[in-house]
Design a protein around this motif. Structure first.
Motif, PDB file in Angstrom:
ATOM      1  N   MET A  69       0.824  -1.153   0.102  1.00 22.95           N
ATOM      2  CA  MET A  69       0.178  -0.155   0.007  1.00 22.95           C
ATOM      3  C   MET A  69       0.914   1.285   0.025  1.00 22.95           C
ATOM      4  SD  MET A  69      -3.216  -0.530  -0.201  1.00 22.95           S
ATOM      5  CE  MET A  69      -4.649   0.307   0.913  1.00 22.95           C
ATOM      6  N   LEU A  70       0.769   2.150   0.811  1.00 24.50           N
ATOM      7  CA  LEU A  70       1.261   3.393   0.990  1.00 24.50           C
ATOM      8  C   LEU A  70       2.509   3.296   1.913  1.00 24.50           C
ATOM      9  CD1 LEU A  70      -1.784   5.671   1.920  1.00 24.50           C
ATOM     10  CD2 LEU A  70      -1.130   4.617  -0.359  1.00 24.50           C
ATOM     11  N   ASP A  71       3.348   4.564   1.487  1.00 27.54           N
ATOM     12  CA  ASP A  71       4.992   4.526   2.260  1.00 27.54           C
ATOM     13  C   ASP A  71       5.077   5.514   3.240  1.00 27.54           C
ATOM     14  OD1 ASP A  71       6.549   2.774  -0.050  1.00 27.54           O
ATOM     15  OD2 ASP A  71       5.381   4.021  -1.043  1.00 27.54           O
ATOM     16  N   GLY A  72       4.054   6.548   3.234  1.00 29.28           N
ATOM     17  CA  GLY A  72       4.185   7.372   4.351  1.00 29.28           C
ATOM     18  C   GLY A  72       2.998   8.138   4.333  1.00 29.28           C
ATOM     19  N   CYS A  73       2.927   8.781   5.595  1.00 27.07           N
ATOM     20  CA  CYS A  73       1.731   9.798   5.770  1.00 27.07           C
ATOM     21  C   CYS A  73       1.698  10.714   6.866  1.00 27.07           C
ATOM     22  CB  CYS A  73       0.612   8.762   6.680  1.00 27.07           C
ATOM     23  SG  CYS A  73      -0.904   9.751   7.169  1.00 27.07           S
ATOM     24  N   GLY A  74       1.561  11.968   6.549  1.00 24.75           N
ATOM     25  CA  GLY A  74       1.504  13.034   7.442  1.00 24.75           C
ATOM     26  C   GLY A  74       0.295  13.091   8.309  1.00 24.75           C
ATOM     27  N   VAL A  75       0.409  13.108   9.588  1.00 26.18           N
ATOM     28  CA  VAL A  75      -0.482  13.118  10.506  1.00 26.18           C
ATOM     29  C   VAL A  75      -0.753  14.405  11.331  1.00 26.18           C
ATOM     30  CG1 VAL A  75      -1.186  11.945  12.759  1.00 26.18           C
ATOM     31  CG2 VAL A  75       0.311  10.769  10.959  1.00 26.18           C
ATOM     32  N   GLY A  76      -1.763  14.977  11.065  1.00 27.92           N
ATOM     33  CA  GLY A  76      -2.187  16.195  11.605  1.00 27.92           C
ATOM     34  C   GLY A  76      -3.146  16.050  12.995  1.00 27.92           C
ATOM     35  N   SER A  77      -3.213  17.092  13.747  1.00 25.82           N
ATOM     36  CA  SER A  77      -4.017  17.043  14.748  1.00 25.82           C
ATOM     37  C   SER A  77      -5.483  16.737  14.346  1.00 25.82           C
ATOM     38  CB  SER A  77      -4.095  18.497  15.610  1.00 25.82           C
ATOM     39  OG  SER A  77      -2.741  18.618  16.238  1.00 25.82           O
ATOM     40  N   PRO A  82      -1.779  17.941   8.233  1.00 20.50           N
ATOM     41  CA  PRO A  82      -0.189  17.800   8.531  1.00 20.50           C
ATOM     42  C   PRO A  82       0.383  19.155   8.078  1.00 20.50           C
ATOM     43  CG  PRO A  82      -0.603  16.270   6.882  1.00 20.50           C
ATOM     44  CD  PRO A  82      -2.154  16.907   7.168  1.00 20.50           C
ATOM     45  N   SER A  83       1.638  19.498   8.563  1.00 21.35           N
ATOM     46  CA  SER A  83       2.294  20.663   8.231  1.00 21.35           C
ATOM     47  C   SER A  83       3.128  20.364   6.679  1.00 21.35           C
ATOM     48  CB  SER A  83       3.253  21.110   8.805  1.00 21.35           C
ATOM     49  OG  SER A  83       4.297  19.945   9.311  1.00 21.35           O
ATOM     50  N   ALA A  84       3.270  21.207   5.836  1.00 23.76           N
ATOM     51  CA  ALA A  84       4.256  20.958   4.594  1.00 23.76           C
ATOM     52  C   ALA A  84       5.596  20.644   5.338  1.00 23.76           C
ATOM     53  CB  ALA A  84       4.462  22.383   4.130  1.00 23.76           C
ATOM     54  N   GLU A  85       6.308  20.867   6.362  1.00 20.13           N
ATOM     55  CA  GLU A  85       7.575  20.288   6.574  1.00 20.13           C
ATOM     56  C   GLU A  85       7.399  18.711   6.995  1.00 20.13           C
ATOM     57  OE1 GLU A  85      11.797  20.216   7.584  1.00 20.13           O
ATOM     58  OE2 GLU A  85      10.367  21.518   6.668  1.00 20.13           O
ATOM     59  N   GLN A  86       6.583  18.390   7.684  1.00 18.73           N
ATOM     60  CA  GLN A  86       6.347  17.149   8.171  1.00 18.73           C
ATOM     61  C   GLN A  86       6.207  16.193   6.887  1.00 18.73           C
ATOM     62  OE1 GLN A  86       2.683  17.367  10.301  1.00 18.73           O
ATOM     63  NE2 GLN A  86       3.775  17.434  12.255  1.00 18.73           N
ATOM     64  N   ILE A  87       5.406  16.633   5.655  1.00 17.42           N
ATOM     65  CA  ILE A  87       5.140  16.099   4.371  1.00 17.42           C
ATOM     66  C   ILE A  87       6.465  15.866   3.984  1.00 17.42           C
ATOM     67  CG2 ILE A  87       4.038  16.119   2.285  1.00 17.42           C
ATOM     68  CD1 ILE A  87       1.729  17.487   3.711  1.00 17.42           C
ATOM     69  N   PHE A  88       7.245  17.063   3.796  1.00 15.32           N
ATOM     70  CA  PHE A  88       8.685  17.119   3.053  1.00 15.32           C
ATOM     71  C   PHE A  88       9.737  16.027   3.813  1.00 15.32           C
ATOM     72  CE2 PHE A  88      12.720  19.414   3.263  1.00 15.32           C
ATOM     73  CZ  PHE A  88      13.220  18.817   2.004  1.00 15.32           C
ATOM     74  N   GLN A  89       9.650  15.958   5.273  1.00 14.92           N
ATOM     75  CA  GLN A  89      10.351  14.869   5.806  1.00 14.92           C
ATOM     76  C   GLN A  89      10.171  13.834   5.528  1.00 14.92           C
ATOM     77  OE1 GLN A  89      13.256  15.728   7.156  1.00 14.92           O
ATOM     78  NE2 GLN A  89      12.907  18.050   7.217  1.00 14.92           N
ATOM     79  N   ILE A  90       8.674  13.352   5.515  1.00 14.54           N
ATOM     80  CA  ILE A  90       8.402  11.984   5.071  1.00 14.54           C
ATOM     81  C   ILE A  90       8.846  11.646   3.763  1.00 14.54           C
ATOM     82  CG2 ILE A  90       6.410  10.649   4.734  1.00 14.54           C
ATOM     83  CD1 ILE A  90       4.885  12.172   6.691  1.00 14.54           C
TER      84      ILE A  90
END
Length: 331
Positions: A69-77, A82-90
């Motif tokens: 399935m998927l490889d990563g997920c940005g998790v917001g409150s 989720p933040s742009a920085e989190q998505i970038f780091q993922i």
């Protein structure tokens, strides 16, 4: 408010700590940030698929990160992007040499932050493509403005299968686009839900009242009225779905009956039976049926009905591909 929590403001991070503790063999986090949720097993040369969204919808979004399935997920409150920085780091963590597909729901905050992450990736020479799920028929007459809800499951499934086959970034994008083109959803709510940091319901419904078309964040539906029977809900929902995506006898579909968090599995199967009978009466064939919780809204009672029209044998192969995540497995 009765919830099994510590401090309301720690709800999301405490949940993530529990998931990592239980499933550390399958998932991890990147850049020292609990909310940078990634698979623990990167496949070299494969297109990486990254999604993201607010907490409160498990197994959407992070529940679909895993094998096949998927490889990563940005998790917001809760109900937040989720933040742009989190998505970038993922993206940096999961990129495996073939680029990254961003696949997420059609919500303003998510779009803005994924677009910003794509710009950051470009500066690092990481190629990205983006596509949004927009399957909620009752949310807008304009397909481009529709909310992405449970039907994004079929986009995940098709895109991930193509990536596992070794498809290029453009081919994986096209697989997601095909699933998007042929997927429609109608949902309804029976009760509101309580956000931990608010401590009270995010909307109100009377004792014998339901809301047709209610969004998974409490967005208004198209009507509020007396609770209907499963047969009546199925008939109205299918009428709406088939007006938007007509089907003819011998067409094949995948059917997803999704619970919103507080609806019993028994009720979901009652609804599934009603929808199946109506489709069979129209001569439509059921290729696969999924019943359960795929995209919830905290403890909201209600459900959604998604149809994915089977376009060709390739799509069948994608839907049949094996998957194993901590939250969802298919052999």
């Amino acid at each position: 408010m009765k919830k099994i929590i510590n401090r309301p403001e720690d709800y999301t991070d405490d949940m993530l700590r529990g998931i990592y503790a239980a499933h550390g063999d399958a998932v991890k986090y990147a850049a020292g940030d609990l909310r940078c949720y990634c698979t623990a097993h990167k496949t070299p040369g494969k297109v990486a698929i990254v999604t993201g969204g607010g907490t409160g919808h498990l197994p959407l979004f992070l529940g679909y990160v895993g094998e096949g399935m998927l490889d990563g997920c940005g998790v917001g409150s809760v109900f937040q992007s989720p933040s742009a920085e989190q998505i970038f780091q993922i993206s940096k963590e999961v990129e495996a040499g073939a680029g990254v597909l961003y696949l997420y729901g059609n919500y303003t905050g998510d779009i803005m932050n994924f677009d910003m992450a794509a710009e950051l990736c470009e500066m690092e020479d990481i190629e990205t493509r983006s596509i949004v799920g927009a399957d909620d028929v009752n949310s807008s007459t304009d397909p481009d403005k529709r909310r992405g809800v449970a039907g994004i499951f079929y986009m995940y499934k098709c895109a991930a299968a193509k990536a596992a086959e070794g498809g290029t970034l453009e081919e994986v994008f096209a697989a997601a686009q095909k699933a998007k083109e042929y997927t429609r959803t109608v949902g309804f709510a029976l009760t509101p839900c309580v956000l931990p940091e608010l401590g009270h319901a995010n909307f109100t419904l009377e004792e014998n009242e339901m809301a047709m078309g209610m969004g998974i964040h409490g967005e208004p539906g198209i009507w509020n009225g007396p609770v209907k029977t499963a047969d009546e809900i199925a008939a109205e929902s299918l009428e709406t779905l088939l007006q938007d995506m007509p089907l003819v006898p011998e067409d094949e579909v995948a059917l997803l009956i999704n619970g919103l968090g507080a609806t019993s599995v028994e009720e979901l199967y009652i609804l599934s039976g009603s929808v199946t009978r109506l489709l069979q009466e129209k001569g439509v064939k059921l290729y696969r049926t999924h019943v359960g919780e795929y995209a919830t809204s905290m403890e909201m009672a209600g459900a959604s009905i998604s149809l994915c029209k089977i376009a060709d044998e390739e799509m069948k192969r994608w839907l049949d591909a094996p998957v194993c995540t901590p939250f969802y497995c298919q052999k």
